[in-house]
Design a protein around this motif. Sequence first.
Motif, mmCIF file in Angstrom:
data_model
loop_
_atom_site.group_PDB
_atom_site.id
_atom_site.type_symbol
_atom_site.label_atom_id
_atom_site.label_comp_id
_atom_site.label_asym_id
_atom_site.label_seq_id
_atom_site.Cartn_x
_atom_site.Cartn_y
_atom_site.Cartn_z
ATOM 1 N N VAL A 40 63.727 62.325 33.332
ATOM 2 C CA VAL A 40 63.383 63.631 32.774
ATOM 3 C C VAL A 40 62.701 63.414 31.424
ATOM 4 O O VAL A 40 63.345 63.009 30.459
ATOM 5 C CB VAL A 40 64.646 64.509 32.582
ATOM 6 C CG1 VAL A 40 64.278 65.846 31.944
ATOM 7 C CG2 VAL A 40 65.371 64.704 33.895
ATOM 8 N N PRO A 41 61.399 63.675 31.330
ATOM 9 C CA PRO A 41 60.725 63.501 30.047
ATOM 10 C C PRO A 41 61.161 64.593 29.067
ATOM 11 O O PRO A 41 61.327 65.751 29.436
ATOM 12 C CB PRO A 41 59.241 63.619 30.385
ATOM 13 C CG PRO A 41 59.179 64.308 31.691
ATOM 14 C CD PRO A 41 60.484 64.071 32.394
ATOM 15 N N VAL A 42 61.360 64.216 27.808
ATOM 16 C CA VAL A 42 61.766 65.161 26.764
ATOM 17 C C VAL A 42 60.785 64.994 25.612
ATOM 18 O O VAL A 42 60.606 63.882 25.104
ATOM 19 C CB VAL A 42 63.209 64.884 26.288
ATOM 20 C CG1 VAL A 42 63.595 65.837 25.167
ATOM 21 C CG2 VAL A 42 64.189 64.988 27.458
ATOM 22 N N LEU A 49 52.447 70.246 24.384
ATOM 23 C CA LEU A 49 51.222 71.041 24.497
ATOM 24 C C LEU A 49 49.980 70.192 24.316
ATOM 25 O O LEU A 49 48.970 70.400 24.990
ATOM 26 C CB LEU A 49 51.249 72.191 23.484
ATOM 27 C CG LEU A 49 52.291 73.269 23.752
ATOM 28 C CD1 LEU A 49 52.319 74.273 22.605
ATOM 29 C CD2 LEU A 49 52.061 73.953 25.082
ATOM 30 N N GLU A 50 50.025 69.215 23.412
ATOM 31 C CA GLU A 50 48.885 68.315 23.224
ATOM 32 C C GLU A 50 48.634 67.492 24.485
ATOM 33 O O GLU A 50 47.493 67.328 24.914
ATOM 34 C CB GLU A 50 49.121 67.403 22.018
ATOM 35 C CG GLU A 50 47.953 66.504 21.694
ATOM 36 C CD GLU A 50 46.686 67.260 21.334
ATOM 37 O OE1 GLU A 50 45.590 66.723 21.606
ATOM 38 O OE2 GLU A 50 46.765 68.376 20.797
ATOM 39 N N ILE A 51 49.686 66.979 25.087
ATOM 40 C CA ILE A 51 49.546 66.237 26.345
ATOM 41 C C ILE A 51 48.942 67.146 27.404
ATOM 42 O O ILE A 51 48.048 66.751 28.156
ATOM 43 C CB ILE A 51 50.917 65.692 26.812
ATOM 44 C CG1 ILE A 51 51.415 64.630 25.843
ATOM 45 C CG2 ILE A 51 50.834 65.135 28.231
ATOM 46 C CD1 ILE A 51 52.880 64.268 26.027
ATOM 47 N N HIS A 52 49.418 68.374 27.435
ATOM 48 C CA HIS A 52 48.938 69.369 28.398
ATOM 49 C C HIS A 52 47.437 69.605 28.218
ATOM 50 O O HIS A 52 46.676 69.631 29.182
ATOM 51 C CB HIS A 52 49.709 70.665 28.171
ATOM 52 C CG HIS A 52 49.953 71.456 29.399
ATOM 53 N ND1 HIS A 52 48.968 72.129 30.062
ATOM 54 C CD2 HIS A 52 51.096 71.700 30.076
ATOM 55 C CE1 HIS A 52 49.482 72.766 31.085
ATOM 56 N NE2 HIS A 52 50.778 72.512 31.123
ATOM 57 N N ASP A 74 52.102 65.928 35.481
ATOM 58 C CA ASP A 74 53.501 65.579 35.754
ATOM 59 C C ASP A 74 53.694 64.071 35.752
ATOM 60 O O ASP A 74 54.658 63.564 35.191
ATOM 61 C CB ASP A 74 53.956 66.155 37.100
ATOM 62 C CG ASP A 74 54.152 67.656 37.056
ATOM 63 O OD1 ASP A 74 54.231 68.220 35.954
ATOM 64 O OD2 ASP A 74 54.230 68.266 38.145
ATOM 65 N N GLU A 75 52.773 63.341 36.354
ATOM 66 C CA GLU A 75 52.878 61.886 36.397
ATOM 67 C C GLU A 75 52.747 61.293 34.992
ATOM 68 O O GLU A 75 53.493 60.402 34.610
ATOM 69 C CB GLU A 75 51.811 61.295 37.318
ATOM 70 C CG GLU A 75 51.867 59.783 37.432
ATOM 71 C CD GLU A 75 53.202 59.259 37.947
ATOM 72 O OE1 GLU A 75 53.571 58.127 37.568
ATOM 73 O OE2 GLU A 75 53.884 59.966 38.719
ATOM 74 N N SER A 76 51.812 61.822 34.194
ATOM 75 C CA SER A 76 51.639 61.335 32.818
ATOM 76 C C SER A 76 52.896 61.571 31.994
ATOM 77 O O SER A 76 53.328 60.714 31.235
ATOM 78 C CB SER A 76 50.468 62.052 32.142
ATOM 79 O OG SER A 76 49.266 61.718 32.769
ATOM 80 N N LEU A 77 53.506 62.746 32.153
ATOM 81 C CA LEU A 77 54.728 63.049 31.404
ATOM 82 C C LEU A 77 55.863 62.131 31.834
ATOM 83 O O LEU A 77 56.642 61.666 31.011
ATOM 84 C CB LEU A 77 55.127 64.513 31.613
ATOM 85 C CG LEU A 77 54.202 65.533 30.957
ATOM 86 C CD1 LEU A 77 54.565 66.936 31.397
ATOM 87 C CD2 LEU A 77 54.233 65.419 29.453
ATOM 88 N N ARG A 78 55.963 61.846 33.132
ATOM 89 C CA ARG A 78 57.004 60.923 33.598
ATOM 90 C C ARG A 78 56.812 59.546 32.996
ATOM 91 O O ARG A 78 57.750 58.914 32.544
ATOM 92 C CB ARG A 78 56.985 60.834 35.136
ATOM 93 C CG ARG A 78 57.904 61.816 35.782
ATOM 94 C CD ARG A 78 58.039 61.561 37.271
ATOM 95 N NE ARG A 78 57.807 62.822 37.954
ATOM 96 C CZ ARG A 78 56.662 63.236 38.473
ATOM 97 N NH1 ARG A 78 55.600 62.480 38.452
ATOM 98 N NH2 ARG A 78 56.554 64.415 39.024
ATOM 99 N N GLU A 79 55.555 59.074 32.985
ATOM 100 C CA GLU A 79 55.272 57.748 32.420
ATOM 101 C C GLU A 79 55.616 57.710 30.940
ATOM 102 O O GLU A 79 56.209 56.748 30.460
ATOM 103 C CB GLU A 79 53.803 57.394 32.637
ATOM 104 C CG GLU A 79 53.456 57.080 34.071
ATOM 105 C CD GLU A 79 51.968 56.905 34.285
ATOM 106 O OE1 GLU A 79 51.199 56.903 33.302
ATOM 107 O OE2 GLU A 79 51.571 56.778 35.451
ATOM 108 N N ASP A 82 59.301 57.506 30.437
ATOM 109 C CA ASP A 82 59.847 56.190 30.741
ATOM 110 C C ASP A 82 59.687 55.223 29.571
ATOM 111 O O ASP A 82 60.442 54.273 29.428
ATOM 112 C CB ASP A 82 59.179 55.579 31.973
ATOM 113 C CG ASP A 82 59.598 56.267 33.254
ATOM 114 O OD1 ASP A 82 60.637 56.964 33.250
ATOM 115 O OD2 ASP A 82 58.885 56.136 34.265
ATOM 116 N N ASN A 83 58.699 55.496 28.708
ATOM 117 C CA ASN A 83 58.423 54.585 27.594
ATOM 118 C C ASN A 83 59.190 54.942 26.331
ATOM 119 O O ASN A 83 59.088 54.258 25.345
ATOM 120 C CB ASN A 83 56.919 54.586 27.274
ATOM 121 C CG ASN A 83 56.128 53.955 28.389
ATOM 122 O OD1 ASN A 83 56.608 53.062 29.062
ATOM 123 N ND2 ASN A 83 54.926 54.444 28.595
ATOM 124 N N SER A 84 59.938 56.034 26.337
ATOM 125 C CA SER A 84 60.624 56.438 25.106
ATOM 126 C C SER A 84 62.015 55.860 25.018
ATOM 127 O O SER A 84 62.528 55.233 25.851
ATOM 128 C CB SER A 84 60.684 57.951 25.032
ATOM 129 O OG SER A 84 61.313 58.502 26.161
#
Length: 84
Positions: A40-42, A49-52, A74-79, A82-84
């Motif tokens: 779950v990306p947070v 919004l910037e990512i969006h 959605d895929e970018s947010l998941r990635e 995962d890196n945080s």
Amino acid sequence: MLVLTRKSNQSIMIGDDIEVSVLSVMGEKVRIGIQAPQRVPVFRKEIYLEIHREAGAATPSKDGVPSENAAALDESLRELGDNS
């Protein structure tokens, strides 16, 4: 919108997997902790919004089916999650 009142060291649960805790309150600032599964990306809203925006402002189509841009977002947010 659900509005709740919490004090320091109190939490709320979102579903079974996400816990939001009030860590401290100092004047107008509130420190919160979020415990969520790694899948779950947070993000802070301004970062989300910037990512969006960078992903082309992906939104669901009129029939409610996500566009290809939404799937890519959605895929970018998941990635990123995962890196945080």
